[in-house]
Write a protein that holds these residues in place. Structure first.
Motif, PDB file in Angstrom:
ATOM      1  N   SER A 303       0.822  -1.206   0.000  1.00  7.91           N
ATOM      2  CA  SER A 303       0.000   0.000   0.000  1.00  7.91           C
ATOM      3  C   SER A 303       0.856   1.255   0.000  1.00  7.91           C
ATOM      4  O   SER A 303       0.566   2.229  -0.698  1.00  7.91           O
ATOM      5  CB  SER A 303      -0.943   0.005   1.205  1.00  7.91           C
ATOM      6  N   ASN A 304       1.953   1.254   0.784  1.00  7.06           N
ATOM      7  CA  ASN A 304       2.869   2.396   0.779  1.00  7.06           C
ATOM      8  C   ASN A 304       3.568   2.536  -0.568  1.00  7.06           C
ATOM      9  O   ASN A 304       3.868   3.647  -1.009  1.00  7.06           O
ATOM     10  CB  ASN A 304       3.909   2.262   1.890  1.00  7.06           C
ATOM     11  N   SER A 305       3.827   1.414  -1.220  1.00  9.20           N
ATOM     12  CA  SER A 305       4.477   1.447  -2.528  1.00  9.20           C
ATOM     13  C   SER A 305       3.599   2.165  -3.537  1.00  9.20           C
ATOM     14  O   SER A 305       4.075   2.970  -4.337  1.00  9.20           O
ATOM     15  CB  SER A 305       4.775   0.014  -3.002  1.00  9.20           C
ATOM     16  N   ILE A 306       2.292   1.881  -3.513  1.00  8.56           N
ATOM     17  CA  ILE A 306       1.371   2.562  -4.419  1.00  8.56           C
ATOM     18  C   ILE A 306       1.320   4.047  -4.087  1.00  8.56           C
ATOM     19  O   ILE A 306       1.311   4.904  -4.977  1.00  8.56           O
ATOM     20  CB  ILE A 306      -0.035   1.932  -4.337  1.00  8.56           C
ATOM     21  N   LEU A 307       1.329   4.377  -2.796  1.00  2.00           N
ATOM     22  CA  LEU A 307       1.287   5.780  -2.383  1.00  2.00           C
ATOM     23  C   LEU A 307       2.513   6.528  -2.892  1.00  2.00           C
ATOM     24  O   LEU A 307       2.407   7.628  -3.440  1.00  2.00           O
ATOM     25  CB  LEU A 307       1.190   5.878  -0.863  1.00  2.00           C
ATOM     26  N   TYR A 308       3.701   5.937  -2.745  1.00  2.00           N
ATOM     27  CA  TYR A 308       4.911   6.599  -3.209  1.00  2.00           C
ATOM     28  C   TYR A 308       4.951   6.680  -4.737  1.00  2.00           C
ATOM     29  O   TYR A 308       5.530   7.610  -5.306  1.00  2.00           O
ATOM     30  CB  TYR A 308       6.154   5.869  -2.679  1.00  2.00           C
ATOM     31  N   SER A 309       4.342   5.701  -5.408  1.00  2.00           N
ATOM     32  CA  SER A 309       4.296   5.768  -6.874  1.00  2.00           C
ATOM     33  C   SER A 309       3.451   6.949  -7.337  1.00  2.00           C
ATOM     34  O   SER A 309       3.682   7.498  -8.405  1.00  2.00           O
ATOM     35  CB  SER A 309       3.761   4.452  -7.458  1.00  2.00           C
ATOM     36  N   VAL A 310       2.455   7.344  -6.523  1.00  3.21           N
ATOM     37  CA  VAL A 310       1.684   8.541  -6.830  1.00  3.21           C
ATOM     38  C   VAL A 310       2.596   9.766  -6.801  1.00  3.21           C
ATOM     39  O   VAL A 310       2.510  10.655  -7.664  1.00  3.21           O
ATOM     40  CB  VAL A 310       0.509   8.713  -5.837  1.00  3.21           C
ATOM     41  N   ALA A 311       3.505   9.817  -5.811  1.00  2.00           N
ATOM     42  CA  ALA A 311       4.453  10.934  -5.738  1.00  2.00           C
ATOM     43  C   ALA A 311       5.325  10.991  -6.988  1.00  2.00           C
ATOM     44  O   ALA A 311       5.605  12.076  -7.523  1.00  2.00           O
ATOM     45  CB  ALA A 311       5.325  10.793  -4.493  1.00  2.00           C
ATOM     46  N   ILE A 312       5.734   9.822  -7.469  1.00  2.00           N
ATOM     47  CA  ILE A 312       6.521   9.768  -8.703  1.00  2.00           C
ATOM     48  C   ILE A 312       5.699  10.318  -9.870  1.00  2.00           C
ATOM     49  O   ILE A 312       6.198  11.076 -10.714  1.00  2.00           O
ATOM     50  CB  ILE A 312       6.975   8.325  -8.986  1.00  2.00           C
ATOM     51  N   GLY A 313       4.423   9.944  -9.932  1.00  2.00           N
ATOM     52  CA  GLY A 313       3.563  10.441 -10.997  1.00  2.00           C
ATOM     53  C   GLY A 313       3.373  11.948 -10.945  1.00  2.00           C
ATOM     54  O   GLY A 313       3.313  12.618 -11.981  1.00  2.00           O
ATOM     55  N   VAL A 314       3.284  12.516  -9.730  1.00  2.00           N
ATOM     56  CA  VAL A 314       3.144  13.966  -9.579  1.00  2.00           C
ATOM     57  C   VAL A 314       4.383  14.679 -10.121  1.00  2.00           C
ATOM     58  O   VAL A 314       4.280  15.671 -10.855  1.00  2.00           O
ATOM     59  CB  VAL A 314       2.909  14.342  -8.104  1.00  2.00           C
ATOM     60  N   ILE A 315       5.555  14.181  -9.765  1.00  2.00           N
ATOM     61  CA  ILE A 315       6.802  14.779 -10.265  1.00  2.00           C
ATOM     62  C   ILE A 315       6.866  14.692 -11.782  1.00  2.00           C
ATOM     63  O   ILE A 315       7.251  15.647 -12.472  1.00  2.00           O
ATOM     64  CB  ILE A 315       8.024  14.080  -9.637  1.00  2.00           C
ATOM     65  N   ASN A 316       6.472  13.551 -12.311  1.00  2.00           N
ATOM     66  CA  ASN A 316       6.458  13.355 -13.761  1.00  2.00           C
ATOM     67  C   ASN A 316       5.589  14.418 -14.438  1.00  2.00           C
ATOM     68  O   ASN A 316       5.986  15.040 -15.434  1.00  2.00           O
ATOM     69  CB  ASN A 316       5.916  11.949 -14.053  1.00  2.00           C
ATOM     70  N   LEU A 317       4.412  14.654 -13.893  1.00  2.00           N
ATOM     71  CA  LEU A 317       3.491  15.635 -14.458  1.00  2.00           C
ATOM     72  C   LEU A 317       4.033  17.057 -14.329  1.00  2.00           C
ATOM     73  O   LEU A 317       4.032  17.828 -15.303  1.00  2.00           O
ATOM     74  CB  LEU A 317       2.135  15.532 -13.758  1.00  2.00           C
ATOM     75  N   LEU A 318       4.515  17.421 -13.151  1.00  2.00           N
ATOM     76  CA  LEU A 318       4.991  18.783 -12.915  1.00  2.00           C
ATOM     77  C   LEU A 318       6.170  19.123 -13.820  1.00  2.00           C
ATOM     78  O   LEU A 318       6.251  20.218 -14.389  1.00  2.00           O
ATOM     79  CB  LEU A 318       5.380  18.968 -11.449  1.00  2.00           C
ATOM     80  N   MET A 319       7.085  18.186 -13.998  1.00  2.00           N
ATOM     81  CA  MET A 319       8.255  18.453 -14.826  1.00  2.00           C
ATOM     82  C   MET A 319       7.898  18.480 -16.308  1.00  2.00           C
ATOM     83  O   MET A 319       8.563  19.153 -17.097  1.00  2.00           O
ATOM     84  CB  MET A 319       9.350  17.433 -14.555  1.00  2.00           C
ATOM     85  N   THR A 320       6.843  17.772 -16.699  1.00  2.00           N
ATOM     86  CA  THR A 320       6.382  17.872 -18.081  1.00  2.00           C
ATOM     87  C   THR A 320       5.796  19.251 -18.337  1.00  2.00           C
ATOM     88  O   THR A 320       5.955  19.819 -19.424  1.00  2.00           O
ATOM     89  CB  THR A 320       5.346  16.778 -18.381  1.00  2.00           C
ATOM     90  N   ILE A 321       5.113  19.822 -17.332  1.00  2.00           N
ATOM     91  CA  ILE A 321       4.615  21.191 -17.457  1.00  2.00           C
ATOM     92  C   ILE A 321       5.784  22.159 -17.622  1.00  2.00           C
ATOM     93  O   ILE A 321       5.733  23.094 -18.429  1.00  2.00           O
ATOM     94  CB  ILE A 321       3.762  21.561 -16.235  1.00  2.00           C
ATOM     95  N   VAL A 322       6.856  21.916 -16.878  1.00  2.00           N
ATOM     96  CA  VAL A 322       8.067  22.731 -17.043  1.00  2.00           C
ATOM     97  C   VAL A 322       8.593  22.612 -18.470  1.00  2.00           C
ATOM     98  O   VAL A 322       9.005  23.600 -19.089  1.00  2.00           O
ATOM     99  CB  VAL A 322       9.148  22.308 -16.027  1.00  2.00           C
ATOM    100  N   ALA A 323       8.569  21.394 -19.011  1.00  2.00           N
ATOM    101  CA  ALA A 323       9.051  21.177 -20.381  1.00  2.00           C
ATOM    102  C   ALA A 323       8.233  21.972 -21.387  1.00  2.00           C
ATOM    103  O   ALA A 323       8.774  22.507 -22.360  1.00  2.00           O
ATOM    104  CB  ALA A 323       9.005  19.690 -20.725  1.00  2.00           C
ATOM    105  N   ILE A 324       6.922  22.062 -21.172  1.00  2.00           N
ATOM    106  CA  ILE A 324       6.077  22.844 -22.074  1.00  2.00           C
ATOM    107  C   ILE A 324       6.524  24.305 -22.073  1.00  2.00           C
ATOM    108  O   ILE A 324       6.539  24.973 -23.114  1.00  2.00           O
ATOM    109  CB  ILE A 324       4.600  22.721 -21.655  1.00  2.00           C
TER     110      ILE A 324
END
Length: 478
Positions: A303-324
């Protein structure tokens, strides 16, 4: 709107000052088109959480778990191969609508799957849609955007991919308490329906495709709706002149996949195929697909692994916005070089963290920084470039070929990651990915030119210069 619709190289394009309403219309179309990217991300990301419960319900072995993940990629490869001809024969809009319908069919099969075999069938069908959409979307976006914002519009594809991945993680988290993996997959039906509706009632056909197929009046009306009456004829003439010049440049003109054998296309093809392989063999989807499993190996609970994977997904999204924000300012080449260098360092450290048994949070930090580096550079810029580097007559086929290699590489990496990690160690496997990033860094520095703000003629001249090592007319530094 069509990529080639601009004045002569080095001058401001005639769409640079289009009415605000026209620009909003282009962005509205782009968002609907990029729903294909959203489903690409969702359907490749949702399996990471669902797999934790599917393996329990069906008693899957390690190989069977890997096949549930990777069989989608077989379908994606086939879909990518077919997408070029479909988009060229039927048009970009109809192709995207068909892909949305296939998304719906695949989702329905997965939700109702009674066992392992049906899961495989559903994932293959989804893969057909994912692969076809991943080849169609960059071409479609490229052909409805002016060059001044082309990088940002094309980067929207990667933004939607990362948004899809992040939403899939939240969906996984939402359904995790009850282990409801069928519900995780079912959510994907909503954006798939959006694509079908958009293709039927919202999206226009690509103006460039209309001109290539003799439908000049329709193309003109579409351009008028964005750029106004006084520019429409000029833009049509520019596009037709480019088509005529293109037809004369390679004689006789090959059809279908054979256009990729033309000398003029060769340099672009090498860049497209190489970056497609590097993007996957650099290890990104071992993090995306197996984030919960990898984090669980550091000692954290499922369950914690899924929670931390959400954090990875947030970083992925935020940095893609930076790329735009950066892609039309810093340029494609600079983002690629910085991205690959950072990925190389983080993979080396991540491998070391597993080899010497570092703290789990330090391993997670390396993964997060690696994702950030990928998301700001190699992730989006690959999709931008395959919409820019190919000649107009070879764009659909070139995008299809590059995407097919991307999916082949994705399949190989995702299928063998767990078995190879079990044999040589997870840390050592990450070091192999680091070596691929080192190669990619050399290749980009040597062969990939800057494409920011350039017409195709300038991009092509710069490519030929880098591959032939002699000056070409119209080439610019970079």
């Amino acid at each position: 709107m069509v990529q080639g619709f601009s004045r002569e190289p080095g001058t401001e394009g005639p769409l640079a000052d289009i009415p605000e309403g026209g620009r909003r219309r282009v962005w509205r179309w782009a968002v609907v088109i990029a729903l294909g990217g959203f489903l690409f991300g969702f359907d490749t990301g949702v399996v990471s959480g669902a797999l934790l419960y599917i393996k329990r319900d069906f008693g899957l072995s390690a190989f069977e778990q890997g096949s549930v993940v990777s069989v989608l990629l077989i379908g994606a490869l086939l879909g990518a191969v077919a997408a070029g001809r479909m988009a060229e024969n039927l048009g970009r809009r109809k192709a995207l609508g068909i892909e949305g319908a296939v998304f719906l069919i695949g989702t329905a099969i997965l939700v109702a799957a009674p066992g392992y075999g049906a899961l495989l069938v559903g994932r293959v069908v989804l893969g057909l849609a994912v692969g076809a959409a991943s080849a169609t979307v960059p071409v479609y976006l490229s052909e409805v955007s002016p060059k001044e914002i082309r990088g940002r519009v094309l980067t929207l594809n990667q933004l939607m991919i990362t948004t899809g991945i992040l939403i899939s993680y939240f969906v996984n988290l939402l359904f995790a308490s009850g282990g409801q993996w069928r519900g995780m997959f079912a959510v994907g039906a909503l954006p798939a329906l959006g694509i079908v509706v958009g293709a039927l009632w919202v999206l226009p056909e690509s103006p460039q495709w209309l001109i290539r197929h003799g439908r000049r009046d329709e193309a003109r009306a579409l351009i008028v709706s964005v750029a106004g009456e006084e520019r429409a004829d000029h833009l049509i003439e520019q596009a037709q002149r480019r088509e005529t010049q293109g037809l004369r440049s390679d004689s006789p003109r090959a059809g279908g996949w054979r256009v990729l054998l033309e000398p003029r296309v060769r340099a672009a093809l090498i860049v497209g195929l190489t970056l497609a392989a590097v993007q996957q063999f650099g290890g990104i989807n071992t993090i995306i697909y197996y984030a919960p499993t990898t984090i669980e190996n550091t000692g954290l609970s499922a369950s914690n692994s899924i929670l931390y994977s959400v954090a990875i997904g947030v970083i992925n999204l935020l940095m893609t916005i930076v790329a735009i924000k950066l892609v039309d300012r810093a340029g494609r080449r600079r983002l690629l070089l910085g991205s690959l260098a950072s990925m190389l360092v983080m993979l080396a450290l991540l491998g070391l963290s597993f080899v010497i048994g570092m703290n789990a949070l330090l391993s997670l930090l390396c993964m997060v920084v690696y994702i950030a580096a990928f998301a700001v550079g190699l992730g989006p810029v690959f999709w931008v470039l395959i919409g820019e580097i190919f000649p107009p007559h070879a764009r659909a086929a070139g995008s299809s070929a590059s995407t097919a290699v991307n999916w082949i590489s994705n399949f190989v990496v995702s299928l063998v990651f767990l078995p190879v990690a079990n044999v040589i160690g997870q840390g050592q496997t990450f070091w192999v990915f680091a070596a691929v990033c080192a190669f990619g860094l050399w290749f980009v520095s040597r062969y990939v030119p800057e494409t920011r703000g350039r017409d195709f003629e300038q991009v092509d001249a710069a490519l030929q210069t880098r591959f032939r090592k002699r000056p070409q007319v119209g080439a610019e530094a970079g």
